[in-house]
Scaffold this motif. Sequence first.
Motif, PDB file in Angstrom:
ATOM      1  N   SER A  46      -4.256 119.797 -42.193  1.00  0.00           N
ATOM      2  CA  SER A  46      -2.970 119.588 -42.844  1.00  0.00           C
ATOM      3  C   SER A  46      -1.865 120.098 -41.939  1.00  0.00           C
ATOM      4  CB  SER A  46      -2.942 120.317 -44.195  1.00  0.00           C
ATOM      5  OG  SER A  46      -1.723 120.119 -44.874  1.00  0.00           O
ATOM      6  N   ARG A  47      -0.631 119.727 -42.256  1.00  0.00           N
ATOM      7  CA  ARG A  47       0.564 120.221 -41.569  1.00  0.00           C
ATOM      8  C   ARG A  47       0.494 119.998 -40.066  1.00  0.00           C
ATOM      9  NH1 ARG A  47       0.305 121.634 -46.533  1.00  0.00           N
ATOM     10  NH2 ARG A  47       1.949 122.957 -47.452  1.00  0.00           N
ATOM     11  N   SER A 108       3.937 120.356 -48.374  1.00  0.00           N
ATOM     12  CA  SER A 108       2.845 119.390 -48.304  1.00  0.00           C
ATOM     13  C   SER A 108       2.893 118.738 -46.930  1.00  0.00           C
ATOM     14  CB  SER A 108       2.969 118.334 -49.415  1.00  0.00           C
ATOM     15  OG  SER A 108       4.130 117.552 -49.224  1.00  0.00           O
ATOM     16  N   THR A 109       1.826 118.020 -46.591  1.00  0.00           N
ATOM     17  CA  THR A 109       1.785 117.372 -45.278  1.00  0.00           C
ATOM     18  C   THR A 109       2.933 116.384 -45.107  1.00  0.00           C
ATOM     19  OG1 THR A 109      -0.609 117.639 -45.090  1.00  0.00           O
ATOM     20  CG2 THR A 109       0.386 115.890 -43.786  1.00  0.00           C
TER      21      THR A 109
END
Length: 412
Positions: A46-47, A108-109
Amino acid sequence: MKKLFILMLALLPLVGIAQKKNDVKVKLGGFVSAEAIFDSRKTVNSREGEVILYPAAKSYDINGEDLNDRSELFMTSIHSRLNVGVTGFEAFGAQGSATIQGDFVGTSTGRSGLFRLRHAFVKLDWGKDELLVGKTWHPMFVTSCFPKVQHWGGGLPFNVLGRAPQFRYTRELGDKKGYAFIAALSEMDFKSNGPDGANVKYAQQASIPEFSAQVKYDFAKGFTLGATAGYKFLKPMVVNPLGAKTDELLSSYQMNAWMTLKSDKVVWNLHTIYGQNMYNFVMLGGYGVKNVKANGDYEYTNVKTSSIWSDVYTTTGNVRYGLFAGYTKNLGADDDLAKNGDDFVGLYSRGSNIDYVYQFGPRVEFYSGNFMIGTQALYTSAAYGTTQVNGKVKDSNEVGSTRLMVHFKYSF
């Protein structure tokens, strides 16, 4: 959020001037970060790749080729951070302090690169007693004992990661030998999972705060032990699939224990975690439906998780070294999961088809004043298999990935 961030920076000089007579001090700090990350295999991340959990499972195309058997490269600066600290004021006979901290990781992503609120809390300190109110680290994340790995994420999924709105009361033990605290919490950007995906509403609908307690004690110079225990409540639905009101709750517990050994030059942290429904901590696990009642209500059961990790690192010199190793295991559900044919009625769990995950790797950091260049190599393996009705995984096979990264950071 952008306008609020700009306004906060613009008002800082005015705040300092206005409070000068009361000896209130406002300090601005943080760091600028830039990273390059290479993964030998596609990972569940993620990210912009900053948060790594485990290698992605095998997925085959029409020719039998594994679609996830490919490398990935990430370059990012979203980990850069800004912190505003306020000290020097008094309230109710206590010394007060306040902190607001943000970064650009996003909530969030899809929101990577946007400014987000990490911490926002006030402390009142009466000497042996302290009250903290606001958003900060969840008690399961131990600020004195967490993996110092280079990538953002603090050792996921072997260590918890999470911040939460809370009220926390802390009492000093002995002659500054340790502390004990109790806390009431809710959820914010680290959310539990459920029928509508990850959402804070499951905790809010329960109308009961999460409770947590922690104790830490220094038994000798450089030797510390500590433990945390917590209990939380979720109401995954307010209307069941038949359209009727439902009040079914799920309760879960989690706990940890840790040890820290320190010398003048080396620190060793050893940490173990056990719990139910650890999804909101970004670990393996969650919960599922164990029974569908005649009126359409769902009854739930927790999926349990355990982990252990070790991190040893040096603390002096211009060149510093570290070695991390972690292992986490899916322990299955408390009760058998309900099925509708070949499918589960509801299974809201991270890595439900993973039996275990392990990771290890060294890192080296080079320091020049407030500037740091860090390098790290990590090997991560996940054992994918078939999820059983008891929540455990059988016939698993390991899939591995190697991560290489370089990290530049200037702190101010």
